[in-house]
Design an enzyme around this catalytic site. Structure first.
Site, PDB file in Angstrom:
ATOM      1  N   LEU A  32       0.853  -1.186   0.000  1.00 23.81           N
ATOM      2  CA  LEU A  32       0.000   0.000   0.000  1.00 23.81           C
ATOM      3  C   LEU A  32       0.887   1.234   0.000  1.00 23.81           C
ATOM      4  O   LEU A  32       1.686   1.441   0.918  1.00 23.81           O
ATOM      5  CB  LEU A  32      -0.918   0.020   1.228  1.00 23.81           C
ATOM      6  CG  LEU A  32      -1.994  -1.068   1.293  1.00 23.81           C
ATOM      7  CD1 LEU A  32      -2.610  -1.123   2.684  1.00 23.81           C
ATOM      8  CD2 LEU A  32      -3.067  -0.811   0.245  1.00 23.81           C
ATOM      9  N   SER A  33       0.738   2.044  -1.032  1.00 25.69           N
ATOM     10  CA  SER A  33       1.549   3.246  -1.150  1.00 25.69           C
ATOM     11  C   SER A  33       1.300   4.184   0.019  1.00 25.69           C
ATOM     12  O   SER A  33       0.149   4.461   0.376  1.00 25.69           O
ATOM     13  CB  SER A  33       1.223   3.956  -2.475  1.00 25.69           C
ATOM     14  OG  SER A  33       2.026   5.112  -2.635  1.00 25.69           O
ATOM     15  N   CYS A 115      -2.259  -0.883 -10.249  1.00 29.44           N
ATOM     16  CA  CYS A 115      -2.520   0.435  -9.667  1.00 29.44           C
ATOM     17  C   CYS A 115      -3.358   1.275 -10.636  1.00 29.44           C
ATOM     18  O   CYS A 115      -3.004   1.434 -11.800  1.00 29.44           O
ATOM     19  CB  CYS A 115      -1.215   1.160  -9.358  1.00 29.44           C
ATOM     20  SG  CYS A 115      -1.462   2.800  -8.646  1.00 29.44           S
ATOM     21  N   LYS A 154       0.772  -8.554  -9.419  1.00 28.42           N
ATOM     22  CA  LYS A 154      -0.482  -8.110  -8.810  1.00 28.42           C
ATOM     23  C   LYS A 154      -1.219  -7.265  -9.835  1.00 28.42           C
ATOM     24  O   LYS A 154      -0.656  -6.312 -10.382  1.00 28.42           O
ATOM     25  CB  LYS A 154      -0.233  -7.308  -7.535  1.00 28.42           C
ATOM     26  CG  LYS A 154      -1.516  -6.970  -6.768  1.00 28.42           C
ATOM     27  CD  LYS A 154      -1.195  -6.311  -5.422  1.00 28.42           C
ATOM     28  CE  LYS A 154      -2.455  -6.158  -4.579  1.00 28.42           C
ATOM     29  NZ  LYS A 154      -3.429  -5.203  -5.153  1.00 28.42           N
ATOM     30  N   ASN A 215      -7.919 -10.774  -3.761  1.00 22.16           N
ATOM     31  CA  ASN A 215      -7.783  -9.439  -3.169  1.00 22.16           C
ATOM     32  C   ASN A 215      -9.015  -8.614  -3.519  1.00 22.16           C
ATOM     33  O   ASN A 215      -9.543  -8.723  -4.614  1.00 22.16           O
ATOM     34  CB  ASN A 215      -6.501  -8.788  -3.710  1.00 22.16           C
ATOM     35  CG  ASN A 215      -6.240  -7.398  -3.166  1.00 22.16           C
ATOM     36  OD1 ASN A 215      -5.933  -6.478  -3.908  1.00 22.16           O
ATOM     37  ND2 ASN A 215      -6.349  -7.220  -1.868  1.00 22.16           N
ATOM     38  N   GLY A 216      -9.443  -7.799  -2.547  1.00 21.32           N
ATOM     39  CA  GLY A 216     -10.582  -6.923  -2.780  1.00 21.32           C
ATOM     40  C   GLY A 216     -11.690  -7.142  -1.773  1.00 21.32           C
ATOM     41  O   GLY A 216     -12.229  -8.252  -1.659  1.00 21.32           O
ATOM     42  N   ASP A 217     -12.019  -6.102  -1.000  1.00 23.65           N
ATOM     43  CA  ASP A 217     -13.106  -6.138  -0.015  1.00 23.65           C
ATOM     44  C   ASP A 217     -12.843  -7.106   1.135  1.00 23.65           C
ATOM     45  O   ASP A 217     -13.779  -7.706   1.674  1.00 23.65           O
ATOM     46  CB  ASP A 217     -14.444  -6.477  -0.678  1.00 23.65           C
ATOM     47  CG  ASP A 217     -14.967  -5.334  -1.540  1.00 23.65           C
ATOM     48  OD1 ASP A 217     -14.405  -4.216  -1.454  1.00 23.65           O
ATOM     49  OD2 ASP A 217     -15.938  -5.557  -2.290  1.00 23.65           O
ATOM     50  N   ARG A 240      -6.985  -2.485   2.262  1.00 22.15           N
ATOM     51  CA  ARG A 240      -7.482  -1.325   3.006  1.00 22.15           C
ATOM     52  C   ARG A 240      -8.027  -1.687   4.384  1.00 22.15           C
ATOM     53  O   ARG A 240      -8.113  -0.829   5.265  1.00 22.15           O
ATOM     54  CB  ARG A 240      -8.548  -0.608   2.177  1.00 22.15           C
ATOM     55  CG  ARG A 240      -7.997   0.103   0.942  1.00 22.15           C
ATOM     56  CD  ARG A 240      -9.113   0.700   0.106  1.00 22.15           C
ATOM     57  NE  ARG A 240      -9.966  -0.341  -0.450  1.00 22.15           N
ATOM     58  CZ  ARG A 240     -11.264  -0.196  -0.696  1.00 22.15           C
ATOM     59  NH1 ARG A 240     -11.877   0.943  -0.414  1.00 22.15           N
ATOM     60  NH2 ARG A 240     -11.958  -1.188  -1.224  1.00 22.15           N
TER      61      ARG A 240
END
Length: 359
Positions: A32-33, A115, A154, A215-217, A240
Protein backbone atom coordinates in the site's frame (compact mmCIF):
# COMPACT_ATOMS: atom_id res chain seq x y z
CA UNK A 1 -21.00 -15.26 11.30
CA UNK A 2 -18.44 -17.92 10.38
CA UNK A 3 -18.29 -20.72 12.93
CA UNK A 4 -15.48 -22.83 11.51
CA UNK A 5 -13.48 -22.97 8.33
CA UNK A 6 -15.26 -25.17 5.81
CA UNK A 7 -13.76 -28.37 4.48
CA UNK A 8 -13.15 -26.43 1.26
CA UNK A 9 -10.54 -24.39 3.13
CA UNK A 10 -8.76 -27.26 4.89
CA UNK A 11 -5.81 -27.05 2.49
CA UNK A 12 -5.16 -23.46 3.56
CA UNK A 13 -3.48 -24.69 6.74
CA UNK A 14 -0.69 -26.09 4.57
CA UNK A 15 2.34 -24.05 3.44
CA UNK A 16 2.16 -22.33 0.06
CA UNK A 17 4.86 -22.82 -2.54
CA UNK A 18 5.76 -19.81 -4.71
CA UNK A 19 8.43 -20.97 -7.10
CA UNK A 20 11.39 -21.92 -4.91
CA UNK A 21 9.98 -20.13 -1.85
CA UNK A 22 7.67 -21.73 0.71
CA UNK A 23 5.57 -19.59 3.05
CA UNK A 24 3.72 -20.93 6.07
CA UNK A 25 0.75 -18.57 5.81
CA UNK A 26 -1.85 -18.16 3.05
CA UNK A 27 -2.71 -14.64 4.24
CA UNK A 28 -0.79 -11.71 2.77
CA UNK A 29 -0.41 -8.04 3.64
CA UNK A 30 -0.96 -6.01 0.48
CA UNK A 31 1.56 -3.41 -0.67
CA UNK A 32 0.00 0.00 0.00
CA UNK A 33 1.55 3.25 -1.15
CA UNK A 34 2.26 5.54 1.77
CA UNK A 35 1.39 2.82 4.26
CA UNK A 36 3.44 -0.38 4.17
CA UNK A 37 6.77 1.06 5.18
CA UNK A 38 9.15 -0.65 7.58
CA UNK A 39 7.37 0.77 10.64
CA UNK A 40 3.93 -0.48 9.64
CA UNK A 41 5.24 -3.85 8.53
CA UNK A 42 6.81 -4.44 11.92
CA UNK A 43 3.41 -4.00 13.54
CA UNK A 44 1.74 -6.38 11.09
CA UNK A 45 4.54 -8.90 11.58
CA UNK A 46 3.94 -8.93 15.34
CA UNK A 47 0.48 -10.39 14.80
CA UNK A 48 1.23 -12.33 11.59
CA UNK A 49 4.66 -13.92 12.05
CA UNK A 50 4.52 -16.10 8.94
CA UNK A 51 2.66 -13.94 6.41
CA UNK A 52 4.23 -12.50 3.27
CA UNK A 53 4.57 -8.74 3.60
CA UNK A 54 5.21 -6.21 0.84
CA UNK A 55 7.00 -2.91 0.54
CA UNK A 56 5.33 0.10 -0.98
CA UNK A 57 5.59 0.06 -4.75
CA UNK A 58 8.86 1.46 -6.11
CA UNK A 59 9.44 3.04 -9.51
CA UNK A 60 12.09 1.19 -11.48
CA UNK A 61 12.85 4.37 -13.43
CA UNK A 62 13.41 6.36 -10.25
CA UNK A 63 15.56 3.56 -8.90
CA UNK A 64 17.64 3.53 -12.09
CA UNK A 65 18.56 7.20 -11.63
CA UNK A 66 19.20 7.11 -7.87
CA UNK A 67 22.70 6.77 -6.52
CA UNK A 68 21.45 5.34 -3.23
CA UNK A 69 18.55 3.04 -2.51
CA UNK A 70 15.43 4.84 -1.25
CA UNK A 71 13.90 4.15 2.17
CA UNK A 72 10.96 2.62 0.31
CA UNK A 73 13.24 -0.26 -0.57
CA UNK A 74 14.72 -0.73 2.88
CA UNK A 75 13.79 -4.00 4.50
CA UNK A 76 14.66 -5.61 7.77
CA UNK A 77 16.50 -8.84 7.06
CA UNK A 78 14.64 -10.38 9.99
CA UNK A 79 11.15 -9.63 8.57
CA UNK A 80 11.11 -12.50 6.10
CA UNK A 81 9.07 -13.49 4.18
CA UNK A 82 9.15 -10.12 2.43
CA UNK A 83 8.52 -9.04 -1.15
CA UNK A 84 9.64 -5.83 -2.82
CA UNK A 85 7.06 -4.48 -5.24
CA UNK A 86 8.15 -2.65 -8.38
CA UNK A 87 6.30 -0.77 -11.10
CA UNK A 88 7.23 0.60 -14.53
CA UNK A 89 6.77 -0.15 -18.21
CA UNK A 90 10.45 -0.62 -19.12
CA UNK A 91 11.54 -4.26 -19.06
CA UNK A 92 15.25 -3.41 -18.76
CA UNK A 93 14.73 -1.00 -15.87
CA UNK A 94 12.51 -3.48 -14.07
CA UNK A 95 15.07 -6.24 -14.52
CA UNK A 96 17.75 -3.98 -13.06
CA UNK A 97 15.49 -2.98 -10.16
CA UNK A 98 14.67 -6.62 -9.46
CA UNK A 99 18.35 -7.44 -9.16
CA UNK A 100 18.72 -4.69 -6.56
CA UNK A 101 15.68 -6.06 -4.73
CA UNK A 102 17.21 -9.52 -4.64
CA UNK A 103 20.47 -8.12 -3.27
CA UNK A 104 18.53 -6.29 -0.57
CA UNK A 105 17.13 -9.63 0.60
CA UNK A 106 13.66 -9.80 -0.92
CA UNK A 107 12.19 -13.31 -0.99
CA UNK A 108 10.14 -12.47 -4.08
CA UNK A 109 9.77 -9.57 -6.50
CA UNK A 110 6.24 -8.41 -7.23
CA UNK A 111 5.36 -6.38 -10.32
CA UNK A 112 2.48 -3.96 -9.94
CA UNK A 113 0.14 -4.20 -12.92
CA UNK A 114 -2.97 -3.06 -11.11
CA UNK A 115 -2.52 0.44 -9.67
CA UNK A 116 -5.37 2.59 -11.06
CA UNK A 117 -3.89 6.01 -10.18
CA UNK A 118 -3.59 8.34 -13.16
CA UNK A 119 -0.03 9.45 -12.48
CA UNK A 120 1.03 5.80 -12.68
CA UNK A 121 -1.09 4.68 -15.64
CA UNK A 122 -0.23 7.75 -17.74
CA UNK A 123 3.41 6.68 -17.63
CA UNK A 124 2.56 3.17 -18.76
CA UNK A 125 2.73 1.46 -15.37
CA UNK A 126 0.18 -0.15 -13.09
CA UNK A 127 -3.13 -1.18 -14.61
CA UNK A 128 -2.29 0.39 -17.99
CA UNK A 129 -0.36 -2.83 -18.66
CA UNK A 130 -3.69 -4.64 -18.82
CA UNK A 131 -4.07 -2.96 -22.21
CA UNK A 132 -0.56 -3.99 -23.25
CA UNK A 133 -0.41 -7.72 -22.52
CA UNK A 134 2.53 -8.32 -24.85
CA UNK A 135 4.60 -5.70 -23.04
CA UNK A 136 3.47 -7.06 -19.67
CA UNK A 137 4.63 -10.54 -20.66
CA UNK A 138 7.94 -9.15 -21.88
CA UNK A 139 8.41 -7.42 -18.54
CA UNK A 140 7.83 -10.66 -16.64
CA UNK A 141 10.23 -12.58 -18.88
CA UNK A 142 12.93 -9.93 -18.44
CA UNK A 143 12.63 -9.90 -14.68
CA UNK A 144 12.50 -13.70 -14.45
CA UNK A 145 15.72 -13.91 -16.47
CA UNK A 146 17.39 -11.33 -14.23
CA UNK A 147 16.87 -12.87 -10.80
CA UNK A 148 16.84 -16.24 -9.08
CA UNK A 149 13.97 -15.39 -6.73
CA UNK A 150 10.32 -15.86 -7.74
CA UNK A 151 8.60 -13.14 -9.73
CA UNK A 152 4.94 -12.47 -8.99
CA UNK A 153 2.30 -10.14 -10.42
CA UNK A 154 -0.48 -8.11 -8.81
CA UNK A 155 -3.19 -6.92 -11.17
CA UNK A 156 -6.91 -6.23 -11.69
CA UNK A 157 -9.59 -7.98 -13.69
CA UNK A 158 -9.57 -5.47 -16.54
CA UNK A 159 -9.62 -1.86 -17.63
CA UNK A 160 -13.39 -1.43 -17.32
CA UNK A 161 -16.54 -3.53 -17.55
CA UNK A 162 -16.21 -3.63 -21.33
CA UNK A 163 -12.60 -4.82 -21.09
CA UNK A 164 -12.41 -7.59 -18.52
CA UNK A 165 -9.35 -9.33 -19.92
CA UNK A 166 -7.98 -11.03 -16.84
CA UNK A 167 -8.28 -14.63 -18.07
CA UNK A 168 -6.07 -14.11 -21.11
CA UNK A 169 -3.82 -11.69 -19.24
CA UNK A 170 -3.25 -14.01 -16.28
CA UNK A 171 -2.42 -16.94 -18.58
CA UNK A 172 0.13 -14.78 -20.39
CA UNK A 173 1.76 -13.89 -17.06
CA UNK A 174 1.99 -17.55 -16.09
CA UNK A 175 3.44 -18.49 -19.46
CA UNK A 176 6.01 -15.69 -19.14
CA UNK A 177 7.28 -17.16 -15.89
CA UNK A 178 5.29 -15.56 -13.07
CA UNK A 179 5.13 -17.88 -10.06
CA UNK A 180 2.03 -16.37 -8.45
CA UNK A 181 -0.64 -13.84 -9.35
CA UNK A 182 -2.73 -11.69 -7.04
CA UNK A 183 -6.03 -10.53 -8.51
CA UNK A 184 -7.77 -7.46 -7.16
CA UNK A 185 -11.29 -8.21 -8.32
CA UNK A 186 -12.09 -4.72 -9.57
CA UNK A 187 -11.52 -3.01 -12.89
CA UNK A 188 -9.24 -0.04 -13.27
CA UNK A 189 -12.22 2.25 -13.86
CA UNK A 190 -13.76 1.15 -10.55
CA UNK A 191 -10.79 2.38 -8.57
CA UNK A 192 -11.81 1.40 -5.07
CA UNK A 193 -15.55 1.91 -5.53
CA UNK A 194 -18.34 -0.61 -5.93
CA UNK A 195 -18.04 -4.24 -5.01
CA UNK A 196 -15.16 -6.54 -5.83
CA UNK A 197 -16.20 -9.11 -8.45
CA UNK A 198 -14.88 -12.21 -6.72
CA UNK A 199 -16.37 -14.50 -9.37
CA UNK A 200 -13.53 -13.50 -11.71
CA UNK A 201 -10.93 -14.75 -9.26
CA UNK A 202 -12.54 -18.20 -9.40
CA UNK A 203 -12.36 -18.09 -13.19
CA UNK A 204 -8.66 -17.19 -13.02
CA UNK A 205 -8.02 -20.03 -10.60
CA UNK A 206 -9.64 -22.44 -13.05
CA UNK A 207 -7.25 -21.57 -15.91
CA UNK A 208 -3.93 -21.29 -14.05
CA UNK A 209 -1.63 -23.77 -12.34
CA UNK A 210 0.36 -21.20 -10.33
CA UNK A 211 -1.05 -19.92 -7.01
CA UNK A 212 -3.83 -17.34 -7.27
CA UNK A 213 -4.30 -14.90 -4.39
CA UNK A 214 -7.64 -13.17 -3.89
CA UNK A 215 -7.78 -9.44 -3.17
CA UNK A 216 -10.58 -6.92 -2.78
CA UNK A 217 -13.11 -6.14 -0.01
CA UNK A 218 -11.26 -8.10 2.68
CA UNK A 219 -12.19 -6.06 5.75
CA UNK A 220 -12.79 -8.87 8.25
CA UNK A 221 -12.16 -12.52 9.00
CA UNK A 222 -15.67 -13.32 7.76
CA UNK A 223 -15.05 -11.55 4.44
CA UNK A 224 -11.75 -13.37 3.96
CA UNK A 225 -13.38 -16.76 4.52
CA UNK A 226 -16.33 -15.94 2.24
CA UNK A 227 -13.93 -14.82 -0.49
CA UNK A 228 -11.81 -17.95 -0.23
CA UNK A 229 -14.88 -20.19 -0.30
CA UNK A 230 -16.33 -18.42 -3.34
CA UNK A 231 -13.12 -18.19 -5.33
CA UNK A 232 -11.19 -21.33 -4.42
CA UNK A 233 -8.10 -19.12 -4.31
CA UNK A 234 -4.84 -20.33 -2.81
CA UNK A 235 -4.72 -17.43 -0.37
CA UNK A 236 -6.06 -14.01 0.42
CA UNK A 237 -4.48 -10.56 0.54
CA UNK A 238 -5.65 -7.88 2.98
CA UNK A 239 -5.40 -4.28 1.81
CA UNK A 240 -7.48 -1.32 3.01
CA UNK A 241 -8.85 -3.36 5.89
CA UNK A 242 -5.46 -3.01 7.57
CA UNK A 243 -5.47 0.81 7.60
CA UNK A 244 -5.26 1.69 11.26
CA UNK A 245 -5.72 -2.01 11.98
CA UNK A 246 -2.45 -3.98 11.66
CA UNK A 247 -4.14 -6.89 13.45
CA UNK A 248 -6.24 -8.10 10.50
CA UNK A 249 -3.72 -10.29 8.66
CA UNK A 250 -2.90 -12.16 11.86
CA UNK A 251 -6.58 -12.52 12.77
CA UNK A 252 -7.42 -14.08 9.41
CA UNK A 253 -4.41 -16.38 9.51
CA UNK A 254 -5.20 -17.53 13.05
CA UNK A 255 -8.76 -18.38 12.08
CA UNK A 256 -7.71 -20.34 8.99
CA UNK A 257 -5.17 -22.26 11.05
CA UNK A 258 -7.32 -22.98 14.11
CA UNK A 259 -10.96 -22.24 13.35
CA UNK A 260 -10.97 -19.87 16.31
CA UNK A 261 -11.45 -16.12 16.45
CA UNK A 262 -8.84 -14.04 18.17
CA UNK A 263 -10.36 -11.44 20.50
CA UNK A 264 -10.70 -8.11 18.75
CA UNK A 265 -8.48 -5.43 20.24
CA UNK A 266 -10.27 -2.91 22.40
CA UNK A 267 -10.27 0.80 21.54
CA UNK A 268 -7.62 1.33 24.20
CA UNK A 269 -5.41 -1.40 22.71
CA UNK A 270 -5.79 0.14 19.26
CA UNK A 271 -4.82 3.57 20.54
CA UNK A 272 -1.80 2.12 22.35
CA UNK A 273 -0.62 0.62 19.07
CA UNK A 274 -1.26 3.99 17.41
CA UNK A 275 1.17 5.55 19.89
CA UNK A 276 3.77 2.96 19.03
CA UNK A 277 3.21 3.57 15.32
CA UNK A 278 3.60 7.32 15.79
CA UNK A 279 6.81 6.96 17.74
CA UNK A 280 8.17 4.57 15.15
CA UNK A 281 7.47 6.97 12.28
CA UNK A 282 9.25 9.77 14.12
CA UNK A 283 12.26 7.58 14.91
CA UNK A 284 12.47 6.34 11.32
CA UNK A 285 11.60 9.44 9.29
CA UNK A 286 11.68 12.46 11.56
CA UNK A 287 9.35 15.34 10.77
CA UNK A 288 8.31 13.70 7.50
CA UNK A 289 7.14 10.76 9.59
CA UNK A 290 5.01 13.08 11.72
CA UNK A 291 3.30 14.45 8.62
CA UNK A 292 2.71 10.94 7.34
CA UNK A 293 1.46 9.81 10.73
CA UNK A 294 -1.59 12.08 10.66
CA UNK A 295 -3.53 9.82 8.30
CA UNK A 296 -2.46 6.71 10.22
CA UNK A 297 -3.55 8.19 13.53
CA UNK A 298 -7.00 9.09 12.20
CA UNK A 299 -7.41 5.54 10.91
CA UNK A 300 -6.78 4.16 14.40
CA UNK A 301 -9.36 6.52 15.93
CA UNK A 302 -12.54 4.67 15.04
CA UNK A 303 -15.09 2.38 16.59
CA UNK A 304 -15.82 4.30 19.78
CA UNK A 305 -17.86 7.30 20.76
CA UNK A 306 -15.87 10.51 20.46
CA UNK A 307 -13.61 9.10 17.76
CA UNK A 308 -14.60 11.80 15.26
CA UNK A 309 -13.45 14.58 17.58
CA UNK A 310 -10.22 12.74 18.24
CA UNK A 311 -9.59 12.34 14.51
CA UNK A 312 -10.08 16.06 14.01
CA UNK A 313 -7.26 16.77 16.44
CA UNK A 314 -4.96 13.99 15.28
CA UNK A 315 -4.99 15.15 11.67
CA UNK A 316 -3.30 18.37 12.80
CA UNK A 317 -0.55 17.11 15.12
CA UNK A 318 2.90 18.67 14.75
CA UNK A 319 4.94 16.42 17.00
CA UNK A 320 5.03 13.08 18.78
CA UNK A 321 4.03 14.84 21.98
CA UNK A 322 0.98 16.37 20.27
CA UNK A 323 -0.12 12.91 19.24
CA UNK A 324 0.61 11.35 22.62
CA UNK A 325 -1.35 14.07 24.38
CA UNK A 326 -4.40 13.42 22.22
CA UNK A 327 -4.17 9.65 22.41
CA UNK A 328 -3.44 9.51 26.13
CA UNK A 329 -6.36 11.82 26.83
CA UNK A 330 -8.71 9.62 24.81
CA UNK A 331 -7.36 6.47 26.48
CA UNK A 332 -7.90 7.97 29.92
CA UNK A 333 -11.46 8.98 29.08
CA UNK A 334 -12.33 5.56 27.71
CA UNK A 335 -10.78 3.87 30.75
CA UNK A 336 -12.65 6.14 33.13
CA UNK A 337 -16.00 5.39 31.59
CA UNK A 338 -15.22 1.68 31.55
CA UNK A 339 -14.23 1.71 35.22
CA UNK A 340 -17.48 3.44 36.11
CA UNK A 341 -19.37 0.80 34.14
CA UNK A 342 -21.30 3.66 32.59
CA UNK A 343 -24.40 2.49 30.74
CA UNK A 344 -24.29 5.47 28.37
CA UNK A 345 -21.11 5.80 26.31
CA UNK A 346 -19.47 9.19 26.09
CA UNK A 347 -21.16 11.36 23.48
CA UNK A 348 -19.27 12.89 20.55
CA UNK A 349 -20.21 16.33 21.86
CA UNK A 350 -18.74 15.60 25.30
CA UNK A 351 -15.56 14.18 23.80
CA UNK A 352 -15.24 17.19 21.50
CA UNK A 353 -15.60 19.54 24.45
CA UNK A 354 -13.00 17.67 26.51
CA UNK A 355 -10.50 17.61 23.65
CA UNK A 356 -11.09 21.33 23.04
CA UNK A 357 -10.30 22.01 26.71
CA UNK A 358 -7.06 20.07 26.34
CA UNK A 359 -5.80 22.19 23.43
Amino acid sequence: MVANPSKLLAHLTEPLTIGNVTVKSRVFQSPLSGVTDLVFRRLVRRYAPHSMLYTEMISATDLHHMKALPKLMEIDRHETPISIQLFDCRPDFLAEAAQKAAIEGADTVDINMGCPVNKITKKGGGSSLLRQPELAAQIVRSVVDAVDIPVTVKTRIGWDDAEITILDFAKRMEDAGAKMITVHARTRSQGYTGNAKWEWIRKVKEVLTIPVIANGDIFSVEAAVACLEETGADGVMCSRGTLGYPFLVGQVDHFLQTGEYLPKPSPIECLQVAKEHLQGLWDYKGIRGIRQSRKHMTWYAKGFMGAAALRDRLCRIESVQDGFDCLDFAIAQIAEYQSQNCMQPISPEDMAEMIAMQQ
